[in-house]
Design an enzyme around this catalytic site. Sequence first.
Site, PDB file in Angstrom:
ATOM      1  N   GLU A   8       0.187  -1.277  -0.218  1.00 53.62           N
ATOM      2  CA  GLU A   8       0.284   0.331  -0.114  1.00 53.62           C
ATOM      3  C   GLU A   8       0.958   1.479   0.008  1.00 53.62           C
ATOM      4  OE1 GLU A   8      -1.633   0.801   3.962  1.00 53.62           O
ATOM      5  OE2 GLU A   8      -3.726   1.595   2.950  1.00 53.62           O
ATOM      6  N   ASN A  38      -6.706   6.482  -0.657  1.00 48.33           N
ATOM      7  CA  ASN A  38      -5.653   5.474  -1.027  1.00 48.33           C
ATOM      8  C   ASN A  38      -6.175   3.501  -1.704  1.00 48.33           C
ATOM      9  OD1 ASN A  38      -4.024   3.455  -0.320  1.00 48.33           O
ATOM     10  ND2 ASN A  38      -4.818   4.105   2.283  1.00 48.33           N
ATOM     11  N   LYS A  45      -9.070   2.090  -1.834  1.00 39.32           N
ATOM     12  CA  LYS A  45      -9.620   1.487  -0.232  1.00 39.32           C
ATOM     13  C   LYS A  45     -11.084   1.765   0.243  1.00 39.32           C
ATOM     14  CE  LYS A  45      -7.221   0.804   3.813  1.00 39.32           C
ATOM     15  NZ  LYS A  45      -6.010   1.671   4.455  1.00 39.32           N
ATOM     16  N   GLU A  54      -6.245   8.394   7.984  1.00 37.56           N
ATOM     17  CA  GLU A  54      -6.612   7.470   6.975  1.00 37.56           C
ATOM     18  C   GLU A  54      -8.277   8.441   7.022  1.00 37.56           C
ATOM     19  OE1 GLU A  54      -5.846   4.183   5.104  1.00 37.56           O
ATOM     20  OE2 GLU A  54      -4.795   3.289   6.527  1.00 37.56           O
ATOM     21  N   CYS A  90      -5.136  -3.258   3.389  1.00 39.60           N
ATOM     22  CA  CYS A  90      -4.346  -3.137   4.011  1.00 39.60           C
ATOM     23  C   CYS A  90      -6.022  -3.491   4.901  1.00 39.60           C
ATOM     24  CB  CYS A  90      -3.762  -1.612   4.809  1.00 39.60           C
ATOM     25  SG  CYS A  90      -3.338  -1.517   6.266  1.00 39.60           S
ATOM     26  N   ASN A 138       0.015  -1.609   5.316  1.00 38.18           N
ATOM     27  CA  ASN A 138       1.387  -0.803   5.915  1.00 38.18           C
ATOM     28  C   ASN A 138       0.271  -1.346   7.108  1.00 38.18           C
ATOM     29  OD1 ASN A 138       3.092   1.122   4.978  1.00 38.18           O
ATOM     30  ND2 ASN A 138       1.665   1.305   3.550  1.00 38.18           N
TER      31      ASN A 138
END
Lengths: 338, 338
Positions: free
Chosen positions: B47, B113, B131, B152, B187, B212
């Site tokens: 990622e 993302n 994501k 995020e 992730c 991550n």
Amino acid sequence: MGRPLKVAAAQVGAVHRTTSRAEVLDRLIKLVEDAAAQQVKLVVFPETTFTTFFPRYYITDDAELASYYELETNETVPVTNTKNVKAFFDRAKELGVDVQIGYGEDTGNGRYNTAVYVGGKTGEVLNKYRKVHLPGSTEPFDLDPNTTNQLEKRYFLPGNFGFQAFRATSLKEECAGSSPIVGQLICNDRRWAEGWRCYGLQGVEILCCGYNTTAYAPQLWGGDQNISREKAYEDAMFHHKLVVQAHAYTNSMFCITSARAGNDDGRHPLIPGSMIVNPEGHIVAESKTEDDELVIATIDLDDCKQGKERTFNLGKHRRPEMYSRLVEEGGVKPPPEP
Amino acid sequence: MGRPLKVAAAQVGAVHRTTSRAEVLDRLIKLVEDAAAQQVKLVVFPETTFTTFFPRYYITDDAELASYYELETNETVPVTNTKNVKAFFDRAKELGVDVQIGYGEDTGNGRYNTAVYVGGKTGEVLNKYRKVHLPGSTEPFDLDPNTTNQLEKRYFLPGNFGFQAFRATSLKEECAGSSPIVGQLICNDRRWAEGWRCYGLQGVEILCCGYNTTAYAPQLWGGDQNISREKAYEDAMFHHKLVVQAHAYTNSMFCITSARAGNDDGRHPLIPGSMIVNPEGHIVAESKTEDDELVIATIDLDDCKQGKERTFNLGKHRRPEMYSRLVEEGGVKPPPEP
């Protein structure tokens, strides 16, 4: 501990096709008595606990087949009051122990793979769950009586109550004045994320799940037909633990799983693996035998908070508008080869 | 082997806040060259691979924040053609290797993302995934620059493409004339059964997932704030493997997971754990370091059949009419205390 509760999985060893219900009841009553003597407040028993796991047989005799169910033809007569098994529920009530137990339910109009949750002090049925994910097939794989079949789709209707969580009001006082939120699953259901998440979305703190899981049936599983019995057993245990630990973790709940274990009829081996798993997915207690055995732990329901409030805060992190495929009918739809 | 394919996870070690994109590109190009030299046909990268994992910082300088994204303001200019990272994609195309790689995507109108899947021979973007399950919060936990934040939800919009599987037509020839069905997650998505099942319902055979994952952030996790670094690391690895193995098994697919690992800035440790998992949930290859490392295996896509046709035959065993809670808005709804 904020809301401590002493709970147990009551693993039940081999129950053969010829084992009488009376003999089974004696063993179950001994387990609930042993649990009560150790101040356990909730005991989870396996799936179809009162008899052998009959869906492995291709049964053509209607009377024999009927004998594996508890007949609850009148809604006002719960299983706790049916002649064949009443003694078990009476004893649990006397001892003040909550129980979940699985059995074949016959309503007169339909047969289900069912589990009841009964409050210890009143003996009241607090919830009834009917297995949603019936594995196997309607037709036998093999007519050889030594073969393990998987005929749940033949002998049961799929559960029609959905995944309805409930409050175990019987344990309110034990749990600092806040009744545990409980969900029920049966055997194969534990492999399916959908049921777990339906319970997670109701804030479930304790998931109760009994099972009968064959330790050797390559003909049913597909894959390597020459797999050794040792490897098959190891795989079955691995998959059982993997799904329970992962789904308990991702839904931030405790899970109490209880096996019908042992080698039924001397030729149908079942895995043990009864365990209590915490909301971080760790096993806190686990069976050591394949026989009748209590697996006991004192858990703190407040330990569900960490996951429910942070990593798995479902209200905050889920995106239901992206999940429409989950409720579509029609099975698997692969993208076409261009 | 019916449909063999040599695949790799390309783990990437520490990338600091001060590490230049040029330096990262050199390392990524070396990984894809090493993979090609070993006849690997598909390499999965982590990622946000081109930069450090910037959502851990509370960044108030707009120019610095913007520097972590690839700017794709024109739909006709895919990331593969953007100045800063083009060299990586050009080399993968030259070598004929399929790649999935994650990066911060800036469309001019929104930031995501994102991970692209790029076919090796043509260099064509075969799929783009954004994501869906963004963890953390919009506001920083702590302004101390030593603290690992999780912002995020501040820096990205939630993915709006859903979970769209696709055929890796670039690998059709490799795979006996039938293009692999591929799904992408990023992730935290790997902890959420919903995305996996959306892919399972499209027959996905290979799930690609970069991540991550912080190895020590008790303030973000809740729970024991005095947890040791060793125990936190162990728990983070346990949870990572648990969810990937369980969801690969219950959806009968391979999964290639790739970590951004190492100790960013010397104070933000990330777990490794890059691995290739088979449809029975077993790890077939796993990283041994916390540095740049290829994890390679030859897999047979036909191994997905066992699960897809039997235990996890989704069309046969699921009961979508029981799952309506899964798509309801409004988060958790506990049963009321009577």
